[in-house]
Scaffold this active site. Structure first.
Site, PDB file in Angstrom:
ATOM      1  N   GLY A   1       0.810  -1.202   0.000  1.00 25.27           N
ATOM      2  CA  GLY A   1       0.000   0.000   0.000  1.00 25.27           C
ATOM      3  C   GLY A   1       0.851   1.263   0.000  1.00 25.27           C
TER       4      GLY A   1
ATOM      5  CB  ALA B   1       4.168   0.048   4.153  1.00 26.04           C
ATOM      6  CB  CYS B   2       4.563   0.368  -1.623  1.00 26.34           C
ATOM      7  SG  CYS B   2       5.549   0.385  -3.136  1.00 26.34           S
ATOM      8  CE1 TYR B   3       8.422   5.806  -1.908  1.00 30.07           C
ATOM      9  CE2 TYR B   3       6.272   4.816  -2.262  1.00 30.07           C
ATOM     10  CZ  TYR B   3       7.272   5.658  -2.668  1.00 30.07           C
ATOM     11  OH  TYR B   3       7.132   6.358  -3.845  1.00 30.07           O
ATOM     12  CG  LEU B   4       8.056   1.068   5.430  1.00 30.45           C
ATOM     13  CD1 LEU B   4       7.248   1.007   6.726  1.00 30.45           C
ATOM     14  CD2 LEU B   4       9.401   1.753   5.681  1.00 30.45           C
TER      15      LEU B   4
END
Length: 280
Positions: free
Chosen positions: A87, A147-150
């Site tokens: 996400g 989470a996409c960025y994690l």
């Protein structure tokens, strides 16, 4: 970069400059653009904002990872992308998004080669802004997969800014390969908003300081305003494809609004479980 010499610059492209749309409408417009390109119409380059701020879920993401009450209380829209990954909270100020749409038979069948081709104008935009961005070369272990960025960095489509403490992600990109068209969309972080980004998830187990260690934004590396960052992205896309300024047709907008309401704003789509069932 001389975009007029790009490998796809001899086709008919339209550039739709930055618009503000709700999350479901942004996803619907991508889908309609694919239908237009597949039917022999223009290929589409678009830049857009998410208004209001939106959490876009990856196609296979479990809805239980979302703090639905918090999103509702804060006025954050939730939709689901047709692309995979985790996400992404698209802050209306901190996020700059783009989409590239072309017929399937005009793009490389190899996924990595296709990403390299379609991300070329995105890397050019970072270069114009003085941001030393590049594809990720080595992964960093995932901190929180929803989470996409994690998530773990992927060298095919994650763009990072290298640093002494390790690469920090500045852009995520994903492709939806239909039988007749390819949709690549991506998010460039202009300003990092870790508290708001993490708040949309039910239990991320990561604090804001750790998020900042993994994620960076254009404003940390450039004096450019958000408007100037958007202009750089638009110019890089336009020159890469030798595109003409364009707009949606009335028919496309009508179909997109119908698609957004029936699909991308519906609980059947947004709250579906990975196996296909709705969240209870």
């Amino acid at each position: 970069m001389d975009g007029s010499d790009g490998p796809l610059a001899d086709r008919e492209w339209r550039l739709i400059r930055e618009e503000r749309w709700p999350g479901p409408m942004n996803m619907a417009l991508d889908e309609i653009a694919a239908e237009t390109a597949a039917a022999g119409g223009p290929r589409t380059l678009r830049v857009y904002r998410w208004d209001p701020g939106t959490l876009s879920l990856g196609y296979h993401q479990d809805p239980d990872t979302v703090d639905w009450e918090r999103c509702d209380r804060d006025g954050i829209t939730v939709t689901r992308r047709p692309t995979g990954g985790g996400g992404i909270y698209h802050d209306s100020h901190g996020d700059v998004s783009y989409t590239i749409v072309a017929p399937d038979d005009e793009l490389p069948g190899d996924l990595v080669e296709s990403y390299r081709l379609l991300c070329a104008p995105i890397l050019d935009a970072f270069d114009r802004l003085g941001v030393p961005a590049t594809f990720a070369e080595t992964g960093r272990p995932a901190l929180y997969d929803p989470a996409c960025y994690l998530r773990e960095l992927h060298p095919a489509h994650d763009v990072v800014v290298p640093g002494s403490a390790g690469p920090r992600k500045v852009s995520g990109n994903a492709q939806h390969r239909r039988t007749d068209a390819v949709v690549q969309h991506g998010s460039l972080t202009y300003a990092v908003r870790p508290e708001r980004h993490l708040a949309v998830f039910a239990d991320p187990g990561v604090d804001a300081a750790t998020f900042r260690e993994r994620v960076t934004g254009i404003e940390e590396h450039s004096a450019a305003t958000r408007e100037e960052a958007v202009a750089a992205v638009e110019a890089a896309l336009r020159e890469w494809a030798d595109a003409e300024a364009g707009s949606w047709t009335d028919d496309e907008l009508a179909r997109a609004r119908e698609r957004a309401a029936e699909k991308y704003a519906s609980d059947e789509w947004t709250r579906r479980r990975p196996g296909g069932d709705r969240r209870d």
